[in-house]
Write a protein that holds these residues in place. Sequence first.
Motif, short mmCIF file in Angstrom:
data_model
loop_
_atom_site.label_atom_id
_atom_site.label_comp_id
_atom_site.label_asym_id
_atom_site.label_seq_id
_atom_site.Cartn_x
_atom_site.Cartn_y
_atom_site.Cartn_z
N LYS A 221 6.05 103.32 28.02
CA LYS A 221 5.54 102.30 27.06
C LYS A 221 3.87 102.50 26.82
CE LYS A 221 9.29 99.09 27.23
NZ LYS A 221 9.90 99.72 26.75
N ASP A 222 3.20 103.50 27.33
CA ASP A 222 1.66 103.24 27.19
C ASP A 222 1.74 104.28 25.90
OD1 ASP A 222 3.06 105.23 28.95
OD2 ASP A 222 1.31 104.29 30.13
N VAL A 223 2.37 104.59 25.94
CA VAL A 223 1.98 106.08 24.97
C VAL A 223 1.93 105.63 23.50
CG1 VAL A 223 3.73 108.27 23.33
CG2 VAL A 223 3.48 107.73 26.12
N LYS A 224 1.13 105.98 23.02
CA LYS A 224 0.34 105.43 21.29
C LYS A 224 0.23 106.64 20.56
CE LYS A 224 -0.77 101.04 23.92
NZ LYS A 224 0.71 100.38 23.40
N VAL A 225 0.14 107.86 20.65
CA VAL A 225 0.07 108.65 19.31
C VAL A 225 1.22 110.31 19.97
CG1 VAL A 225 -1.79 109.58 20.35
CG2 VAL A 225 -1.18 110.05 18.02
N VAL A 226 1.44 110.20 19.40
CA VAL A 226 2.25 111.72 18.87
C VAL A 226 2.15 112.11 18.41
CG1 VAL A 226 5.20 112.46 18.69
CG2 VAL A 226 4.57 110.33 19.89
N ILE A 227 1.53 113.34 18.21
CA ILE A 227 0.85 114.42 17.85
C ILE A 227 2.29 116.15 17.52
CG2 ILE A 227 -1.17 116.11 17.42
CD1 ILE A 227 -2.72 114.05 18.64
N ILE A 228 2.47 116.69 16.80
CA ILE A 228 3.26 117.52 16.17
C ILE A 228 2.22 118.15 16.01
CG2 ILE A 228 5.76 118.78 15.77
CD1 ILE A 228 6.45 115.98 16.29
N ASP A 229 2.17 119.65 16.32
CA ASP A 229 1.42 120.91 15.71
C ASP A 229 2.26 122.49 16.15
OD1 ASP A 229 -0.84 122.03 15.01
OD2 ASP A 229 -2.04 122.12 16.71
N SER A 230 2.41 122.75 15.09
CA SER A 230 2.76 121.85 13.43
C SER A 230 4.29 122.19 13.27
CB SER A 230 1.87 122.82 12.18
OG SER A 230 3.17 124.37 12.30
N ILE A 231 4.98 121.47 12.50
CA ILE A 231 5.91 120.46 12.66
C ILE A 231 6.80 121.75 11.91
CG2 ILE A 231 5.84 119.44 10.59
CD1 ILE A 231 7.61 118.19 12.23
N THR A 232 6.02 122.60 10.46
CA THR A 232 7.09 123.75 10.13
C THR A 232 7.47 124.94 10.88
OG1 THR A 232 4.79 124.68 8.90
CG2 THR A 232 5.69 122.47 8.31
N PHE A 233 6.21 125.56 11.96
CA PHE A 233 6.38 127.10 12.09
C PHE A 233 7.86 127.63 12.71
CE2 PHE A 233 5.77 130.28 15.62
CZ PHE A 233 4.56 131.03 15.58
N HIS A 234 9.13 126.84 13.37
CA HIS A 234 9.81 127.17 14.11
C HIS A 234 11.03 127.25 12.26
CE1 HIS A 234 9.16 127.90 17.92
NE2 HIS A 234 8.71 126.61 18.05
N PHE A 235 11.24 126.40 11.74
CA PHE A 235 11.40 125.76 10.79
C PHE A 235 11.31 126.92 9.12
CE2 PHE A 235 12.20 122.17 12.96
CZ PHE A 235 13.56 121.44 12.98
N ARG A 236 10.20 127.75 9.57
CA ARG A 236 9.96 128.78 7.99
C ARG A 236 10.44 129.69 8.68
NH1 ARG A 236 3.98 128.62 6.62
NH2 ARG A 236 4.63 130.81 4.97
N GLN A 237 10.22 130.33 9.82
CA GLN A 237 10.82 131.58 10.42
C GLN A 237 12.69 131.92 10.74
OE1 GLN A 237 8.40 133.36 13.51
NE2 GLN A 237 7.04 131.97 13.46
N ASP A 238 13.17 130.55 11.00
CA ASP A 238 14.54 130.87 11.78
C ASP A 238 15.39 130.31 10.61
OD1 ASP A 238 13.57 132.09 14.23
OD2 ASP A 238 13.48 129.61 14.89
N PHE A 239 15.51 129.89 9.80
CA PHE A 239 16.25 129.24 8.72
C PHE A 239 16.05 130.07 7.54
CE2 PHE A 239 16.09 125.23 10.82
CZ PHE A 239 17.71 125.16 10.70
N ASP A 240 18.24 130.71 7.36
CA ASP A 240 17.89 131.50 6.06
C ASP A 240 18.75 130.36 5.03
OD1 ASP A 240 17.09 133.39 6.72
OD2 ASP A 240 19.02 134.37 7.67
N ASP A 241 19.49 129.57 5.17
CA ASP A 241 20.14 128.22 4.44
C ASP A 241 19.43 126.91 4.32
OD1 ASP A 241 22.09 126.28 3.79
OD2 ASP A 241 23.75 126.44 5.06
#
Length: 384
Positions: A221-241
């Motif tokens: 519960k002491d986690v105060k920040v979540v950082i995602i670097d980057s959100i798009t990387f895998h979704f731009r490469q692996d998705f055709d649909d």
Amino acid sequence: MEAWRLPVSSSIRGKLISAGYTSLSSISSVSSSDLARDVNITEEEAFEIMKLANQASGSNSCNGSRSLINGAKNAWDMLHEEDSLPRITTSCSDLDNILGGGISCRDVTEIGGVPGIGKTQIGIQLSVNVQIPREFGGLGGKAIYIDTEGSFMVERALQIAEACVEDMKEYTGYMHKHFKANQVEMKPKDILENIIYFRVCSYTEQIALVNHLDKFISENKDVKVVIIDSITFHFRQDFDDLAQRTRVLSEMALKFMKLAKKFSLAVSIYRTHYYTSLTLTRLSLSRGHTQPVTLRLALILQSQVVLLNQVTTKYTQGTFQLALALGDSWSHSCTNRVILYWNGDERYAYIDKSPSLPSASASYTVTSRGLRNSSSSSKRVKMM
């Protein structure tokens, strides 16, 4: 209830999550034939899955209704609650100013910009600054750093942590001359130990990790920040649909929103972005924002979720322009959007979208000590 809790085989559970069916509502919203096609199973299997999902949804409906009624608030209390939300400083006062004092809780913030503009630097800075003790005006929390590109640099995190400790000691020295001050007990080693790092190498790993965040943060519960670097990387490469990609990302954005409200965290999403400096400068000037204003990245879970995004080309009015990746539907998934761009040799941040902050821009610089005010921050944003 999440889809991964359904009493089905692990292989079918994996197929459901990979296809974007991570919640019961997402399963119930489609037909059995669509579910069978998307997950690559038979219609009989799809029908059984939908039956299990409907049963599970029905068993939770009473509790859900009671929770909704008990969770009602009046607008006056909500206003005071927002005013009292803590914020994470970016170590750049000009940037903090346009953000209303820093990154605030209960919002999802997307940060986009061209390569080399400083997105990862901001992410590392926030993962350090969220640990500033409460007696020094910080949150005294931990950070989760989700790295999809392999761009996190632990040596850089150590540099920024050392600078943060030095700044607190300098502040303490000043306070001792005028008031009673607290001693700085935090060391750079302690800061690095409180950055929880995840390296994800595929979109399935990313989905699985996001689904696990609720449980993980409940236990930490002491986690105060979540950082995602980057959100798009895998979704731009692996998705055709593209339809499937939109559904998966929408489910992910919904989870971030729920985490933000449940834990009062900040979620910051990063992505690389390619709007030209000229376009952004004209946009800023046309709206009358010629002076730097404060900037803050938004927090979720009493921690912030920062989503970094990448850029792509978009065909508009007969020309190709650089734009944030994932399209228009994703742009509505985040509460705040901050665009980083170059104006000559100066780095600028521009608030492109926010329900509570005015559109504004501020300059910043990246130094060996982390983010700081630009030496020429008093200059007006000039037309290229």
